[in-house]
Design a protein around this motif. Structure first.
Motif, PDB file in Angstrom:
ATOM      1  N   GLY A  16       0.963  -1.579  -0.452  1.00 34.67           N
ATOM      2  CA  GLY A  16       0.253   0.148   0.043  1.00 34.67           C
ATOM      3  C   GLY A  16       0.790   1.105   0.393  1.00 34.67           C
ATOM      4  O   GLY A  16       0.476   2.160  -1.109  1.00 34.67           O
ATOM      5  N   TYR A  17       2.306   1.324   0.859  1.00 36.44           N
ATOM      6  CA  TYR A  17       2.723   2.442   0.710  1.00 36.44           C
ATOM      7  C   TYR A  17       3.444   2.820  -0.996  1.00 36.44           C
ATOM      8  O   TYR A  17       3.127   4.150  -0.918  1.00 36.44           O
ATOM      9  N   ILE A  18       4.093   1.470  -1.366  1.00 35.91           N
ATOM     10  CA  ILE A  18       4.902   1.792  -2.904  1.00 35.91           C
ATOM     11  C   ILE A  18       3.689   1.931  -3.373  1.00 35.91           C
ATOM     12  O   ILE A  18       3.484   3.045  -4.501  1.00 35.91           O
ATOM     13  N   GLN A  19       2.038   2.238  -3.431  1.00 36.44           N
ATOM     14  CA  GLN A  19       1.567   2.360  -4.353  1.00 36.44           C
ATOM     15  C   GLN A  19       0.818   3.741  -4.243  1.00 36.44           C
ATOM     16  O   GLN A  19       1.004   4.806  -5.336  1.00 36.44           O
ATOM     17  N   ARG A  20       0.626   4.362  -3.059  1.00 37.11           N
ATOM     18  CA  ARG A  20       0.376   5.398  -2.027  1.00 37.11           C
ATOM     19  C   ARG A  20       1.474   6.512  -3.287  1.00 37.11           C
ATOM     20  O   ARG A  20       1.520   7.593  -3.086  1.00 37.11           O
ATOM     21  N   LYS A  21       3.261   5.919  -2.874  1.00 39.59           N
ATOM     22  CA  LYS A  21       3.621   6.971  -3.220  1.00 39.59           C
ATOM     23  C   LYS A  21       3.829   7.197  -4.960  1.00 39.59           C
ATOM     24  O   LYS A  21       4.137   8.124  -5.774  1.00 39.59           O
ATOM     25  N   LEU A  22       3.350   5.260  -5.464  1.00 46.91           N
ATOM     26  CA  LEU A  22       3.652   5.883  -7.412  1.00 46.91           C
ATOM     27  C   LEU A  22       2.318   6.912  -7.280  1.00 46.91           C
ATOM     28  O   LEU A  22       2.353   7.575  -8.420  1.00 46.91           O
ATOM     29  N   GLU A  23       0.802   7.029  -6.611  1.00 49.65           N
ATOM     30  CA  GLU A  23       0.413   7.208  -6.925  1.00 49.65           C
ATOM     31  C   GLU A  23       0.579   9.320  -6.949  1.00 49.65           C
ATOM     32  O   GLU A  23       0.188  10.468  -7.645  1.00 49.65           O
ATOM     33  N   ALA A  24       1.205   9.642  -5.785  1.00 49.83           N
ATOM     34  CA  ALA A  24       1.427  10.805  -5.286  1.00 49.83           C
ATOM     35  C   ALA A  24       2.583  11.015  -6.730  1.00 49.83           C
ATOM     36  O   ALA A  24       2.693  12.556  -6.863  1.00 49.83           O
ATOM     37  N   ALA A  25       3.935  10.147  -7.091  1.00 49.45           N
ATOM     38  CA  ALA A  25       4.687  10.864  -8.419  1.00 49.45           C
ATOM     39  C   ALA A  25       3.343  11.156  -9.401  1.00 49.45           C
ATOM     40  O   ALA A  25       3.978  11.826  -9.927  1.00 49.45           O
ATOM     41  N   ARG A  26       1.864  10.032  -9.820  1.00 50.93           N
ATOM     42  CA  ARG A  26       2.018  10.221 -11.143  1.00 50.93           C
ATOM     43  C   ARG A  26       0.727  11.386 -10.750  1.00 50.93           C
ATOM     44  O   ARG A  26       0.987  12.697 -12.150  1.00 50.93           O
ATOM     45  N   ASP A  27       0.050  11.934  -9.535  1.00 52.64           N
ATOM     46  CA  ASP A  27      -0.631  13.363  -9.410  1.00 52.64           C
ATOM     47  C   ASP A  27       0.241  14.495  -8.896  1.00 52.64           C
ATOM     48  O   ASP A  27      -0.795  15.312  -9.505  1.00 52.64           O
ATOM     49  N   PHE A  28       1.354  14.243  -8.335  1.00 55.92           N
ATOM     50  CA  PHE A  28       2.021  15.863  -7.668  1.00 55.92           C
ATOM     51  C   PHE A  28       3.628  15.520  -8.379  1.00 55.92           C
ATOM     52  O   PHE A  28       4.132  15.735  -7.023  1.00 55.92           O
ATOM     53  N   PRO A  29       3.557  15.635  -9.510  1.00 50.67           N
ATOM     54  CA  PRO A  29       5.313  15.257 -10.426  1.00 50.67           C
ATOM     55  C   PRO A  29       5.580  16.738  -9.885  1.00 50.67           C
ATOM     56  O   PRO A  29       6.702  16.872  -9.696  1.00 50.67           O
ATOM     57  N   ARG A  30       5.178  17.660  -9.658  1.00 47.34           N
ATOM     58  CA  ARG A  30       5.683  19.073  -9.659  1.00 47.34           C
ATOM     59  C   ARG A  30       6.166  19.248  -8.489  1.00 47.34           C
ATOM     60  O   ARG A  30       7.190  19.975  -8.156  1.00 47.34           O
TER      61      ARG A  30
END
Length: 207
Positions: free
Chosen positions: A93-107
């Motif tokens: 779940g942590y890995i998935q949340r971090k990747l979602e953050a990379a997808r949604d908040f790249p700036r």
């Protein structure tokens, strides 16, 4: 604000401040703090520089507000790691949340990376305080799981660092990732999660 009043901001004023923050996030994530200028931010926001300065007194003030908001975005995925959960499920779940953050908040990710590269002059206290405290808290959880034989023994802090490194790559180096893949299909984040999980879980399974 710099209008000398303590009145609650109006809806228009809140919208203008958000417009400026969004424009500044674009500029800071592209040029870094040192390379960014108020003129660039004002132009990106479609405002005059004097108008921008009505809402924020300086480049530093805008940057500081963005960093304050960013820290919660950066810490929240780790905060959600549940000490009472199944270890592999929680790490997945942590890995998935971090990747979602990379997808949604790249700036935001690039803003954070730029600040760190410069030596974290504006957030060093937060790194040595709330961030360090959270890492220590979750390291205790990971170490307990390891002591219970539910995870292979490794250094908990460096495990967290390793997850940061591979997941944040998909924000900070997204242009490179898309160029190599020849696609900007968001399935790349799903494929990344599957690959990262396979690599980490092979090493984390207790022997």
């Amino acid at each position: 604000m710099v209008d000398g009043t303590q009145r609650k901001p109006t809806r228009i004023q809140r919208q203008k401040r958000e417009l400026i923050r969004e424009a500044a996030l674009d500029v800071f994530s592209l040029h870094g703090f040192r390379g960014a200028t108020l003129d660039q931010i004002a132009e990106n926001a479609g405002l005059s520089k004097p108008n921008l300065l009505y809402y924020f007194e300086s480049k530093e003030a805008i940057h500081a507000e963005l960093l304050d908001r960013l820290l919660d975005t950066w810490l929240d995925p780790l905060r959600e790691l549940d000490a009472d959960g199944d270890p592999l499920t929680e790490i997945r779940g942590y890995i998935q949340r971090k990747l979602e953050a990379a997808r949604d908040f790249p700036r935001e990710s690039r803003l954070f990376a730029n600040e760190i590269i410069q030596g974290a002059p504006r957030i060093n206290a937060e790194l040595a305080g709330p961030l360090r405290d959270l890492i220590q808290e979750k390291s205790v959880v990971l170490r307990r799981w390891m002591d219970e034989g539910r995870l292979a023994k490794t250094d908990p802090q460096h495990l967290i660092f390793a997850i940061w490194a591979v997941t944040q790559h998909y924000a900070d180096f997204d242009v490179q990732v898309r160029a190599v893949l020849g696609s900007d299909d968001e399935a790349r984040f799903h494929d990344a999660a599957a690959t990262i999980e396979a690599l980490f879980f092979k090493g984390l399974l207790p022997r």
